[in-house]
Design a protein around this motif. Structure first.
Motif, PDB file in Angstrom:
ATOM      1  N   HIS A 356      26.535  25.480  -3.928  1.00 34.13           N
ATOM      2  CA  HIS A 356      27.519  26.531  -3.690  1.00 34.13           C
ATOM      3  C   HIS A 356      28.172  26.447  -2.304  1.00 34.13           C
ATOM      4  O   HIS A 356      29.127  27.171  -2.033  1.00 34.13           O
ATOM      5  CB  HIS A 356      26.890  27.923  -3.887  1.00 34.13           C
ATOM      6  CG  HIS A 356      25.758  28.225  -2.954  1.00 34.13           C
ATOM      7  ND1 HIS A 356      24.485  27.761  -3.178  1.00 34.13           N
ATOM      8  CD2 HIS A 356      25.707  28.942  -1.805  1.00 34.13           C
ATOM      9  CE1 HIS A 356      23.693  28.184  -2.210  1.00 34.13           C
ATOM     10  NE2 HIS A 356      24.413  28.904  -1.363  1.00 34.13           N
ATOM     11  N   LEU A 357      27.655  25.549  -1.421  1.00 31.44           N
ATOM     12  CA  LEU A 357      28.262  25.386  -0.109  1.00 31.44           C
ATOM     13  C   LEU A 357      29.194  24.169  -0.036  1.00 31.44           C
ATOM     14  O   LEU A 357      29.881  23.974   0.956  1.00 31.44           O
ATOM     15  CB  LEU A 357      27.167  25.226   0.964  1.00 31.44           C
ATOM     16  CG  LEU A 357      26.209  26.382   1.192  1.00 31.44           C
ATOM     17  CD1 LEU A 357      25.282  26.072   2.361  1.00 31.44           C
ATOM     18  CD2 LEU A 357      26.953  27.688   1.429  1.00 31.44           C
ATOM     19  N   ARG A 358      29.217  23.379  -1.104  1.00 30.23           N
ATOM     20  CA  ARG A 358      29.998  22.150  -1.053  1.00 30.23           C
ATOM     21  C   ARG A 358      31.492  22.414  -1.246  1.00 30.23           C
ATOM     22  O   ARG A 358      31.901  23.457  -1.763  1.00 30.23           O
ATOM     23  CB  ARG A 358      29.484  21.168  -2.113  1.00 30.23           C
ATOM     24  CG  ARG A 358      28.011  20.801  -1.884  1.00 30.23           C
ATOM     25  CD  ARG A 358      27.555  19.696  -2.799  1.00 30.23           C
ATOM     26  NE  ARG A 358      26.115  19.481  -2.660  1.00 30.23           N
ATOM     27  CZ  ARG A 358      25.464  18.476  -3.212  1.00 30.23           C
ATOM     28  NH1 ARG A 358      26.108  17.588  -3.955  1.00 30.23           N
ATOM     29  NH2 ARG A 358      24.155  18.345  -3.047  1.00 30.23           N
ATOM     30  N   ASP A 359      32.275  21.442  -0.837  1.00 28.90           N
ATOM     31  CA  ASP A 359      33.732  21.551  -0.899  1.00 28.90           C
ATOM     32  C   ASP A 359      34.200  21.685  -2.344  1.00 28.90           C
ATOM     33  O   ASP A 359      33.755  20.937  -3.220  1.00 28.90           O
ATOM     34  CB  ASP A 359      34.357  20.300  -0.263  1.00 28.90           C
ATOM     35  CG  ASP A 359      35.872  20.365  -0.250  1.00 28.90           C
ATOM     36  OD1 ASP A 359      36.419  21.480  -0.270  1.00 28.90           O
ATOM     37  OD2 ASP A 359      36.502  19.287  -0.219  1.00 28.90           O
ATOM     38  N   GLN A 374      29.438  32.903  -2.408  1.00 27.77           N
ATOM     39  CA  GLN A 374      29.817  34.311  -2.236  1.00 27.77           C
ATOM     40  C   GLN A 374      30.390  34.508  -0.831  1.00 27.77           C
ATOM     41  O   GLN A 374      29.749  34.165   0.158  1.00 27.77           O
ATOM     42  CB  GLN A 374      28.596  35.210  -2.433  1.00 27.77           C
ATOM     43  CG  GLN A 374      27.960  35.080  -3.803  1.00 27.77           C
ATOM     44  CD  GLN A 374      26.716  35.943  -3.932  1.00 27.77           C
ATOM     45  OE1 GLN A 374      26.788  37.172  -3.816  1.00 27.77           O
ATOM     46  NE2 GLN A 374      25.565  35.296  -4.149  1.00 27.77           N
ATOM     47  N   TYR A 375      31.583  35.087  -0.779  1.00 31.33           N
ATOM     48  CA  TYR A 375      32.322  35.242   0.471  1.00 31.33           C
ATOM     49  C   TYR A 375      31.788  36.462   1.228  1.00 31.33           C
ATOM     50  O   TYR A 375      31.983  37.605   0.794  1.00 31.33           O
ATOM     51  CB  TYR A 375      33.793  35.425   0.139  1.00 31.33           C
ATOM     52  CG  TYR A 375      34.737  35.270   1.316  1.00 31.33           C
ATOM     53  CD1 TYR A 375      34.767  34.098   2.071  1.00 31.33           C
ATOM     54  CD2 TYR A 375      35.629  36.289   1.634  1.00 31.33           C
ATOM     55  CE1 TYR A 375      35.657  33.952   3.121  1.00 31.33           C
ATOM     56  CE2 TYR A 375      36.521  36.152   2.683  1.00 31.33           C
ATOM     57  CZ  TYR A 375      36.537  34.982   3.422  1.00 31.33           C
ATOM     58  OH  TYR A 375      37.418  34.842   4.458  1.00 31.33           O
ATOM     59  N   PRO A 376      31.068  36.268   2.390  1.00 32.43           N
ATOM     60  CA  PRO A 376      30.421  37.396   3.073  1.00 32.43           C
ATOM     61  C   PRO A 376      31.372  38.510   3.488  1.00 32.43           C
ATOM     62  O   PRO A 376      30.991  39.680   3.475  1.00 32.43           O
ATOM     63  CB  PRO A 376      29.779  36.735   4.301  1.00 32.43           C
ATOM     64  CG  PRO A 376      29.526  35.334   3.871  1.00 32.43           C
ATOM     65  CD  PRO A 376      30.690  34.980   3.000  1.00 32.43           C
ATOM     66  N   GLY A 386      30.465  41.313   7.485  1.00 34.82           N
ATOM     67  CA  GLY A 386      30.075  41.019   6.109  1.00 34.82           C
ATOM     68  C   GLY A 386      28.843  40.146   6.049  1.00 34.82           C
ATOM     69  O   GLY A 386      28.606  39.301   6.912  1.00 34.82           O
ATOM     70  N   TRP A 387      28.024  40.376   5.000  1.00 29.49           N
ATOM     71  CA  TRP A 387      26.807  39.580   4.824  1.00 29.49           C
ATOM     72  C   TRP A 387      26.366  39.650   3.373  1.00 29.49           C
ATOM     73  O   TRP A 387      26.422  40.704   2.735  1.00 29.49           O
ATOM     74  CB  TRP A 387      25.694  40.117   5.720  1.00 29.49           C
ATOM     75  CG  TRP A 387      24.420  39.301   5.650  1.00 29.49           C
ATOM     76  CD1 TRP A 387      24.142  38.186   6.353  1.00 29.49           C
ATOM     77  CD2 TRP A 387      23.285  39.550   4.821  1.00 29.49           C
ATOM     78  NE1 TRP A 387      22.906  37.700   6.043  1.00 29.49           N
ATOM     79  CE2 TRP A 387      22.343  38.527   5.095  1.00 29.49           C
ATOM     80  CE3 TRP A 387      22.957  40.517   3.878  1.00 29.49           C
ATOM     81  CZ2 TRP A 387      21.102  38.449   4.459  1.00 29.49           C
ATOM     82  CZ3 TRP A 387      21.731  40.450   3.239  1.00 29.49           C
ATOM     83  CH2 TRP A 387      20.807  39.420   3.536  1.00 29.49           C
ATOM     84  N   GLN A 390      22.381  34.796   0.454  1.00 26.52           N
ATOM     85  CA  GLN A 390      22.444  33.538  -0.268  1.00 26.52           C
ATOM     86  C   GLN A 390      21.867  32.425   0.591  1.00 26.52           C
ATOM     87  O   GLN A 390      21.809  32.539   1.812  1.00 26.52           O
ATOM     88  CB  GLN A 390      23.885  33.197  -0.687  1.00 26.52           C
ATOM     89  CG  GLN A 390      24.851  33.012   0.468  1.00 26.52           C
ATOM     90  CD  GLN A 390      26.289  32.809  -0.007  1.00 26.52           C
ATOM     91  OE1 GLN A 390      26.538  32.375  -1.130  1.00 26.52           O
ATOM     92  NE2 GLN A 390      27.240  33.148   0.843  1.00 26.52           N
ATOM     93  N   GLN A 391      21.445  31.360  -0.048  1.00 25.26           N
ATOM     94  CA  GLN A 391      20.778  30.262   0.669  1.00 25.26           C
ATOM     95  C   GLN A 391      21.810  29.316   1.289  1.00 25.26           C
ATOM     96  O   GLN A 391      22.774  28.937   0.633  1.00 25.26           O
ATOM     97  CB  GLN A 391      19.875  29.486  -0.298  1.00 25.26           C
ATOM     98  CG  GLN A 391      19.098  28.355   0.363  1.00 25.26           C
ATOM     99  CD  GLN A 391      18.230  27.613  -0.628  1.00 25.26           C
ATOM    100  OE1 GLN A 391      17.686  28.214  -1.562  1.00 25.26           O
ATOM    101  NE2 GLN A 391      18.107  26.311  -0.443  1.00 25.26           N
ATOM    102  N   TYR A 392      21.551  28.922   2.537  1.00 23.32           N
ATOM    103  CA  TYR A 392      22.456  28.002   3.230  1.00 23.32           C
ATOM    104  C   TYR A 392      21.787  26.663   3.557  1.00 23.32           C
ATOM    105  O   TYR A 392      22.440  25.630   3.575  1.00 23.32           O
ATOM    106  CB  TYR A 392      22.981  28.636   4.519  1.00 23.32           C
ATOM    107  CG  TYR A 392      23.896  29.824   4.276  1.00 23.32           C
ATOM    108  CD1 TYR A 392      25.254  29.638   4.051  1.00 23.32           C
ATOM    109  CD2 TYR A 392      23.401  31.120   4.242  1.00 23.32           C
ATOM    110  CE1 TYR A 392      26.098  30.709   3.816  1.00 23.32           C
ATOM    111  CE2 TYR A 392      24.225  32.208   4.017  1.00 23.32           C
ATOM    112  CZ  TYR A 392      25.578  31.992   3.798  1.00 23.32           C
ATOM    113  OH  TYR A 392      26.412  33.059   3.548  1.00 23.32           O
ATOM    114  N   LEU A 393      20.495  26.671   3.859  1.00 26.08           N
ATOM    115  CA  LEU A 393      19.797  25.423   4.153  1.00 26.08           C
ATOM    116  C   LEU A 393      19.437  24.682   2.863  1.00 26.08           C
ATOM    117  O   LEU A 393      19.316  25.312   1.796  1.00 26.08           O
ATOM    118  CB  LEU A 393      18.507  25.707   4.936  1.00 26.08           C
ATOM    119  CG  LEU A 393      18.651  25.933   6.448  1.00 26.08           C
ATOM    120  CD1 LEU A 393      17.337  26.470   7.017  1.00 26.08           C
ATOM    121  CD2 LEU A 393      19.063  24.656   7.166  1.00 26.08           C
ATOM    122  N   PRO A 394      19.253  23.357   2.943  1.00 24.53           N
ATOM    123  CA  PRO A 394      18.785  22.605   1.768  1.00 24.53           C
ATOM    124  C   PRO A 394      17.441  23.141   1.268  1.00 24.53           C
ATOM    125  O   PRO A 394      16.657  23.701   2.040  1.00 24.53           O
ATOM    126  CB  PRO A 394      18.648  21.176   2.302  1.00 24.53           C
ATOM    127  CG  PRO A 394      19.602  21.098   3.446  1.00 24.53           C
ATOM    128  CD  PRO A 394      19.568  22.465   4.079  1.00 24.53           C
TER     129      PRO A 394
END
Length: 428
Positions: A356-359, A374-376, A386-387, A390-394
């Protein structure tokens, strides 16, 4: 009348005449005992100009009574080294004093080193630069002793000055000089531990003083006039310059305003505004950081103003910046967090970027499973902004933490937000 300078004439004839440096050549040291028993090891002498490197080498030669040759690596060639080797063959063993040894080239080394290794040449090298940075490892490995000399203490210099005033053969003892103890102490205190400057200054003072009825009378105003500006100033490209930069940063980090201003003054005397400004700017973010985030822009403005103004006006914004940094709340948490992340990467603690973080700005992204971000900003949370949870790290390192807040200054607030967000992640 003597043609040689007083500082040259007063070089010690043996190690018992050495002023200061008792940590190296005092009677209870191993080096003193070795030399007095006839064994002189190869060695490197490291220290600032004027504190006795050359004098120590001459004194060692005088005590050991070994043949002695002095060369300067900046002007000596292969032929000079070959002559030393030839002398060693004739006499069996010779002391070679090599000043500025860090400038020794490979051709000279190749000629000399085998003879140093087998002991026919005892090498005493002198350098003002850090030998672990600037002296060739081939030379260092053949020198059993690396000795760091210190600036002379005031009492050592007083002893040296009195010896020069009373020595009839090499010094000024045959001249009638009217000079009191307070004046001698003023000279000793005014040269910042430099024996050569002390003797040169004494000689200049005597030369400039009035003589009446065969007696030279030294006046206080003349001493004050000739002492001038003698500080810690060094070559802006040398090791001492980097020692000053290090001392400045550590003084700021330790919140010692007076020490920081003192080292800043010495650095500015070298004229290297660019290096000083660069170090100050690094310090603003390395040592002050998130605890006082306004300091970074302040220091940037001060350093830019300093470079634009030039000296002597540049000292004004830089003094403001240094004092502000000294007294600001401090934190190194930001760069430590980044360093921790770099170490993790180098240790193989990585993983795939979450889908979900990829281009997704291209056709076919959905087919690859990219998307779902999801757009914070669409989910406000109090006054924070905004927050979303969701997961950001691998996946492999999703629970790792690099940032450890420092509870100082403005970072206390940031630390509180950081902890609250961690709680939100646990509860949602």
């Amino acid at each position: 009348m003597h043609n040689e300078p007083l500082a040259f004439r007063m070089r010690p004839k043996n190690i018992d005449e050495i002023a200061g440096q008792q940590h190296i050549i005092g009677k209870d040291t191993a080096l003193y005992r070795m030399i007095t028993k006839g064994h002189v090891p190869s060695m490197l002498l490291y220290g600032e100009p004027g504190i006795g490197k050359t004098s120590l080498a001459y004194a060692i030669a005088g005590t050991s009574q070994m043949p002695f040759i002095a060369l300067n690596a900046t002007v000596s060639g292969k032929k000079d080294v070959e002559e030393v080797v030839a002398e060693a063959r004739i006499t069996g063993k010779v002391i070679l004093f090599l000043d500025e040894i860090h400038r020794f080239n490979k051709l000279q080394q190749d000629t000399l080193l085998p003879h140093v290794e087998k002991g026919s040449i005892v090498l005493i090298g002198a350098t003002t630069e850090n030998p672990f940075h600037d002296v060739n490892p081939a030379i260092r490995s053949r020198c059993g002793e690396i000795l760091q000399l210190k600036r002379l203490e005031t009492e050592d210099l007083i002893t040296l000055l009195n010896r020069a005033l009373n020595d009839e053969e090499r010094g000024l003892g045959k001249t009638s000089i009217k000079m009191n103890d307070a004046q001698i102490r003023k000279i000793a205190e005014g040269v910042n531990g430099d024996a050569r400057k002390a003797l040169t200054l004494l000689e200049s003072i005597i030369s400039a003083s009035d003589e009446e009825d065969g007696t030279i009378t030294v006046e206080d105003w003349l001493i004050d006039n000739l002492i001038g500006r003698i500080g810690l100033v060094g070559d802006k490209k040398g090791s001492h310059h980097y020692n000053l930069l290090s001392a400045l940063q550590k003084s700021v980090r330790g919140s010692d305003v007076n020490a920081a201003i003192f080292y800043l003054a010495n650095l500015l005397e070298t004229g290297d505004l660019v290096a000083v400004s660069r170090r100050l700017l690094v310090m603003a973010y390395e040592d002050i950081g998130l605890a006082s985030p306004e300091v970074g822009p302040h220091v940037l403005a001060a350093t830019e103003a300093a470079v634009r103004l030039g000296m002597p006006e540049a000292r004004i914004p830089l003094a403001n910046a240094v004092i502000e940094m000294c007294l600001a709340s401090k934190s190194n948490s930001a760069y430590k967090a980044l360093d921790a992340a770099i170490r993790a990467i180098n240790d193989g603690k990585t993983g795939d970027i979450p889908l979900h973080l990829r281009d997704t700005h291209y056709a076919g992204a959905a087919e690859l499973g990219h998307g779902g971000y999801q757009y914070p900003h669409d989910t406000p949370i109090g006054s924070f902004g905004g927050w979303v949870n969701q997961q950001y790290l691998p996946d492999k390192i999703k629970d790792i933490e690099f940032y450890e807040p420092v509870l100082a200054g403005d970072e206390k607030k940031l630390a509180g937000i950081y902890e609250r967000l961690k709680e939100f992640k646990k509860n949602k």
